[in-house]
Scaffold this motif. Structure first.
Motif, PDB file in Angstrom:
ATOM      1  N   GLY A 153       0.788  -1.228   0.000  1.00 33.83           N
ATOM      2  CA  GLY A 153       0.000   0.000   0.000  1.00 33.83           C
ATOM      3  C   GLY A 153       0.814   1.268   0.000  1.00 33.83           C
ATOM      4  O   GLY A 153       0.380   2.306  -0.512  1.00 33.83           O
TER       5      GLY A 153
ATOM      6  N   GLY B  11      -1.189   2.512  -4.719  1.00 32.73           N
ATOM      7  CA  GLY B  11      -0.299   2.702  -3.581  1.00 32.73           C
ATOM      8  C   GLY B  11       0.399   4.049  -3.641  1.00 32.73           C
ATOM      9  O   GLY B  11       0.324   4.775  -4.640  1.00 32.73           O
TER      10      GLY B  11
ATOM     11  N   PRO C 116      -2.797   2.266   4.626  1.00 25.26           N
ATOM     12  CA  PRO C 116      -3.092   0.971   4.016  1.00 25.26           C
ATOM     13  C   PRO C 116      -2.826  -0.184   4.980  1.00 25.26           C
ATOM     14  O   PRO C 116      -2.179  -0.028   6.018  1.00 25.26           O
TER      15      PRO C 116
END
Length: 708
Positions: free
Chosen positions: A172, A200, A292
């Motif tokens: 991420g 990302g 993330p």
């Protein structure tokens, strides 16, 4: 030359001789004894892509670019051609005389991170068994030793990346600290591009706005030497904002309370004053990293080549551990190794404190195991010797004769003018190289050795993937392999057995020596490497009984480490409390500016090979001084004007390159060139207390205009 199309039956699949990506390439022999380089799409790391260095690698194979005969120092001081017997006799005789007069530790061996695993293994064995000296180290000490020390301290094991590069686009967020892969390993940039295409984010930490930083979602430009404070400031915010993964910390780590307390002393406003990175930028970096489910921190030479490099990397590891970003899928800390075999080069014995298999030289069990493979008494093995710079600094005094294999410290070492002086003071210097490098020019004997396309051997990439380089062409008459050199010297020094010239035979012994060690290669052989496009270590040999389902099945290798447990005694990762401290050398009235150094895309390391390639020289013909327009205005300097950069160790002169992509308090010089523009004339050999890594990345200088 690069070509595409149907593969010629004479084509050999192999790997690039340069950086730790070890990109796959195909080599086809052509008229004149060299090869044509073409794409090799089947290798998963570069998927056919090659940078300019890889595309032009064959140019150094040409007779005019490389050595093809041994050279010896004549009575009038010139290097003249000689036969192999004369050259080897002269080396062996001088080594023996030095040992007889001053003792074994008066003999030094200096290796390289570009040597294959077989050569690194044989060189370490040669130093300890044939010479009996503890004085061996290699230029990989200058590459990622701080990351290695920090990784071992935290995880119990050092492997550059504990996961394959293919995981990077699937995470991420990536924080890339002190790395410029757009120029240092261009085919890898696609992984970061794909990361962003997949949603990302990329955070780049670098005092310069490099080509890589231009691709980032967030660029943090700290003052050189303050990466440690930056990481601690981010960890402070992770705690303050309630972003610690408490369950993970409790289940999989130890030492958190002490590390947390150390981080809390680095509040954001304090860190802003140290680094120059604003508090809002710090908060945004923490938000992007923690948002993330998975994230990574990747470091390179920027934070590592500091006198506090081990603690700096440790602080970034602490950030990963506190947020649960290590030992989980698509998460973790990793180091982007620089040299082609920087990983394998330190695993198998050419490092001052290690034995094959990444065993500790001070471990009695390790000594017994390796001595048993070598057929010697464990007590005969010398203990740890000096680290790379300390070894170079001792030349001509404690160390009187030196064998150099695959390194050019006249250009690559810190405080290079001093190192050059130490090399000149030796009683005897022998160098094995493919070209007449600046270090070879000082030698009493120079041996011309084979290059990557002319020999078979293994390397270990930045992923921990062991790879097979294959011989594609026959070397020119007058050129021998490094293994042949060690075989010839060992015989002349009274050791007739144990130094075979066949690389596969050496690798088979390496497998046995590494068995059971942290870097266990015992389950890997040349056949598997050829069939599987490489194998990730650790890869132990089948035990015949541990797996009841198929006890003789080969181990598949380990692409991803630490998913079940870390390599510590209790299986937990260790937090290490660290605190920011100043650089070994801070600016003052006499030296008010900071110098940082690095690479450019068209040259490699000391440039000994790439500076012999016309296409690369046309793209990057010489050194330069990169500086901000405000500093240039204060100096009255215009683009291209010669500038002198002066440190406490010396003076370098190069043309100005003016850009807003660097901090006003900082200048940058690439380190690929010798002579007047040699950047490492200036750099500081202050050493990290744990890794013994010199502080290449930051020193105090003044900048002056040069009048003709």
């Amino acid at each position: 030359m690069q070509s595409t199309g149907t593969r010629n039956p004479a084509t050999t699949p192999t790997h690039c001789p340069y950086c730790a990506l070890q990109c796959g390439m195909n080599l086809t022999p052509v008229e004149g004894g060299t090869v044509e380089v073409s794409e090799r799409a089947d290798f998963p790391v570069n998927r056919g892509a090659l940078c300019g260095k890889g595309r032009t690698a064959a140019a150094v194979l040409a007779p005019g670019a490389r050595l093809t005969s041994p050279l010896v120092r004549s009575g009038d001081g010139a290097l003249v051609q000689a036969g192999w017997d004369e050259a080897l006799d002269r080396i062996a005789g001088n080594l023996e005389r030095t040992r007889a007069r001053y003792g074994a530790d008066a003999l030094g061996v200096f290796g390289g991170g570009g040597l294959t695993n077989e050569k690194a293994y044989a060189l370490g064995k040669f130093a300890r068994v044939v010479l009996g000296t503890s004085q061996i180290d290699y230029n990989g000490r200058f590459c990622m030793s701080s990351a290695a020390a920090a990784g071992t301290r935290a995880f119990g094991l050092d492997r550059g990346l504990p996961f394959p590069l293919e995981d990077v686009p699937r995470t991420g967020c990536v924080i890339l600290v002190g790395s410029n892969p757009a120029e240092t390993m261009p085919p890898s940039l696609r992984y970061f591009t794909e990361l962003r295409e997949n949603g990302g984010t990329l955070i780049v930490v670098d005092p310069r706005r490099t080509r890589t930083a231009e691709q980032a979602d967030l660029h943090l430009a700290p003052r050189p030497g303050t990466d440690l404070a930056l990481a601690l400031g981010m960890l402070h915010l992770v705690v303050a904002e309630g972003r610690v993964d408490e369950a993970y910390v409790e289940e999989r780590t130890s030492g958190w309370e002490e590390a947390r307390a150390a981080a809390m002393a680095h509040w954001p406003e304090h860190v802003e004053r140290i680094t120059g990175v604003s508090v809002p930028e710090l908060r945004e970096a923490v938000r992007l990293f923690c948002a993330p489910e998975a994230a990574m921190v990747l470091t390179a030479r920027g934070p590592e080549q500091q006198a506090k490099g081990t603690d700096t990397v440790g602080a970034w590891i602490n950030l990963c551990l506190a947020t649960g970003r290590a030992g989980r899928p698509l998460s973790g800390y990793g180091c982007l190794t620089g040299q082609g075999n920087g990983q394998g080069g330190r695993e198998h014995g050419q490092k001052a404190d290690q034995l094959p298999g990444y065993r500790k030289l001070t471990d009695p069990a390790a000594r017994r195991h390796v001595a048993g493979v070598w057929g010697v008494d464990p007590d005969s093995l010398p203990g740890p010797g000096r680290s790379a710079y300390e070894l170079l600094d001792a030349l001509g005094t404690d160390v009187r004769s030196l064998l150099v294999m695959g390194s050019n410290p006249v250009v690559s070492a810190p405080r290079a003018a001093h190192v050059e002086e130490r090399l000149r003071s030796l009683d005897f210097l022998a160098v094995c190289d493919v070209v007449l490098s600046e270090t070879a020019e000082l030698a009493d004997v120079v041996l011309p050795v084979t290059q990557w396309a002319e020999e078979t051997g293994t390397t270990t990439s930045l992923e921990g993937r062991v790879l097979l380089r294959r011989r594609a062409i026959t070397p020119p008459d007058g050129v021998r392999g490094d293994l042949e050199v060690l075989h010839g010297l060992a015989g002349r020094l009274g050791v007739e057995k144990g130094f075979p010239t066949d690389p596969e035979e050496v690798f088979e012994e390496l497998r046995r020596a590494s068995a059971g060690g942290p870097a266990d290669y015992s389950g890997i052989d040349y056949r598997r490497l050829a069939e599987e496009n490489g194998v990730f270590w650790p890869c132990p040999a089948p035990t015949g009984g541990d797996d009841t389902r198929n006890p003789t099945a080969p181990h598949p290798g380990t692409p991803r480490l630490f998913l079940d447990r870390f390599a510590t005694d209790d299986g937990r990762a260790r937090f290490v409390p660290v605190a920011h401290r100043p650089n070994a050398e801070e600016p003052d009235d006499e030296y008010p500016v900071l110098l940082t150094t690095g690479r450019v895309v068209s040259q490699y390391q000391s440039g000994a090979q790439t500076r012999r390639v016309a296409e690369l020289n046309a793209a990057a013909p010489g050194p330069f001084v990169e500086l901000h327009p405000r500093l240039a205005a204060r100096l009255g300097a215009a683009e291209g004007d010669p500038l002198a950069v002066v440190s406490r160790r010396g003076r370098a002169v190069a043309p100005a390159r003016i850009t807003t992509g660097i901090r006003p308090d900082t200048v940058f010089m690439p380190f690929h060139w010798p002579g007047e523009g040699r950047a490492n004339t200036l750099t500081n050999p202050a050493l990290d207390p744990t890794s013994r890594m010199p502080e290449f990345k930051v020193c105090a200088v003044r900048v002056e205009t040069v009048t003709s």
